[in-house]
Design a protein around this motif. Structure first.
Motif: not given
Length: 560
Positions: A298-302
């Motif tokens: 978080v926040p890269g993937l979600s």
């Protein structure tokens, strides 16, 4: 029940609200704040509450301080600090049978105490009927140990074996909560959860990777999605990493969050221990109760937050049922640590308590109709005499939808227990001073909504009568002390005596006509002294048989 629904709505909208109630003496408090938490002191209380609701028709007060911090105090009584949402059984429902049940649960590990004075507490809800759970047919063995730990019978969740559990297509208005642990739901097998959650306010609890699988289900035509708590589904369980403790705990006064310490150790195992929403995030109304504040994806993937425990109304619609997700697989403990989970400990108690808290909250929220009836009966009756008893219900309730049943703790009912109105005849047993008359309204699903009224049984010779004359000269003739007839029946009392100028000359608790009595001597000064002859005024406060506050005010004459 509308009041209880309001409590739920306020909690789910982020506000806190409770009703201050005065609990009379003679209640039993279940202490759920003991550390360390065990099956006995942390989970058996839920079995006790289920038993009292289901088998004894005893309403239970659920007490939560709306302003407390994590593991903060709900209230203090008799130098004991009560935490994590206590349950209270009122004195007027403590029949011999109920007290025997309380004693049985104490042997099983429930800890609590009887009260001998009144107390004021924040009552979040009054529980009036037991939940009806149903377990997903193909994966329920992961959750059935919860009920065994709490000593809740298998009949509460459909039966002890997989053959008696249900597929979602079999759910009806008679099911309160559907339980979906580790599983691989599909549109074909679980689509009915959408309509059941909407049409019947059915509540859904899910765990492990069944959560992200379900949140990502889309109908073949693409028009329906099962995004109960997210706006656009979740990152698949096989595409993200697990959470790492310590987790953060939010909403300490929320009913679901009434457990001691943390549940980290019980939620970090299995194929999915944490939930990551896709772009669009969580629905605004979802309560992210336990979160991993620094998840690496978080926040890269979600967009996050990464949630371990989340709940709310399905699709943020308060007309739908509640939905709750709990991360992890081995919620009842594993073997040896690692992926298989650690042996059962206090964290597992906390996680299972959150499950049961959600369950009771769900049934409070689900019952949108105010079924409560109002009884009409004389508050005091004479032994052996006959009295009419009837009831009224709200205008929006159709009585033909319910079976009527009456019951009484003592005495007799005529013409029958299923009549719309009855004639009640109290027992002639002189030891019986209180009777409970209970009306049950049973719906098509077998739920019984009950209303109980306390009746005072009096032959007219148990009234308090204060003598008008006291001859405090010690000659043994007349009353050498202030005699109060039947004061022995009301030991929880206090008397105050004033002279003609309004000056208090005497006060005493637990007046008993013997050692504790007024013999013409003041006790309001360091050195006791006899008071002069004349007129005196008194205020006598006492608890009656119903533990309600009463008082008498009048005068008497003192002569020597």
């Amino acid at each position: 029940m509308k009041k209880l629904l309001l409590y739920s709505l306020l909690f789910l909208s982020g506000e806190v609200f409770a009703s201050i109630e005065t609990i009379p003496a003679g209640a039993f408090i279940i202490n759920l704040g003991i550390s360390p938490q065990t099956q006995g002191n942390g989970l058996k209380p839920y079995g006790m509450v289920y038993d009292l609701l289901q088998n004894f028709s005893v309403p239970v007060k659920w007490v939560i301080n709306p302003l407390k911090s994590k593991d903060g105090i709900d209230f203090t009584y008799n130098n004991t600090a009560y935490r994590s949402g206590s349950f209270i059984i009122l004195a007027q429902y403590r029949t011999t049978e109920v007290n025997q049940a309380i004693d049985t649960w104490k042997i099983k590990g429930v800890i609590g105490e009887d009260t001998n004075t009144q107390l004021s507490v924040d009552v979040f809800a009054t529980l009036t009927y037991a939940p009806k759970w149903t377990i997903d047919k193909f994966s329920g063995t992961l959750v059935s140990p919860f009920f065994v730990n709490a000593d809740i019978p298998a009949s509460a969740y459909g039966g002890a074996t997989q053959s008696s559990w249900k597929n979602p297509s079999q759910l009806t208005q008679c099911d309160d909560i559907f339980i979906l642990p580790h599983a691989d739901p599909t549109w074909t097998s679980h689509q009915n959860l959408l309509t059941w959650n909407k049409d019947f306010k059915g509540a859904i609890w899910s765990g492990c990777h069944a959560v992200s699988v379900m949140e990502n289900i889309v109908s073949p035509d693409g028009l329906s999605k099962m995004n109960f708590l997210t706006t656009n589904g979740m990152v698949n369980y096989f595409s993200h990493g697990n959470g790492t403790s310590p987790f953060n705990y939010n909403f300490p006064a929320d009913p679901v969050m009434q457990f001691i310490n943390e549940l980290d150790d019980a939620a970090i195992t299995g194929s999915e221990s944490i939930y990551l929403p896709k772009a669009g995030g969580w629905r605004p109304g979802a309560k992210l109760s336990v979160v991993d504040p620094d998840h690496s994806q978080v926040p890269g993937l979600s967009p996050g937050p990464a949630a371990v425990v989340a709940y709310g109304y399905g699709f943020d619609d308060p007309n739908r049922g509640l939905v709750m997700y709990q991360g992890g697989h081995f919620h009842n403990g594993g073997f040896g640590g690692g992926f298989n989970g650690t042996p059962f400990n206090g964290d597992h108690v906390a996680l299972q308590r959150a499950f049961f808290n959600f369950s009771f909250l769900a049934v409070v929220d689900r019952q949108t109709k105010n079924v409560s009836a109002q009884l009409s009966a004389a508050p005091s009756m004479s032994p052996g005499a006959s009295y009419p008893v009837s009831f009224t219900i709200p205008a929006n309730i159709n009585i033909s939808d319910y079976e009527v049943r009456w019951a009484a703790s003592t005495g007799t009912i005529a013409p029958g227990s299923d009549a719309k109105s009855i004639i009640y005849t109290p027992s002639t047993d002189p030891s019986v001073r209180i009777a409970l008359i209970t009306l049950f309204l049973k719906d098509a699903c077998g739920r019984e909504f009950f209303t109980t009224q306390n009746i005072r049984i009096s032959d007219g010779d148990d009234q308090l009568v204060v003598a008008r004359l006291i001859s405090a000269n010690g000659d043994g003739r007349g009353h050498d002390y202030l005699y109060i007839k039947n004061i022995d029946r009301y030991p929880d009392n206090e008397i105050q005596i004033f002279n003609r100028w309004g000056i208090k000359v005497f006060e005493m608790k637990n007046y008993d006509n013997t050692i504790r009595s007024f013999k013409g001597t003041a006790n309001r000064k360091a050195n006791a002294e006899e008071v002069i002859e004349g007129v005196y005024y008194y205020i006598l406060k006492y608890k009656d048989e119903m533990n309600e506050d009463r008082q008498l005010k009048d005068y008497f004459i003192l002569k020597r």
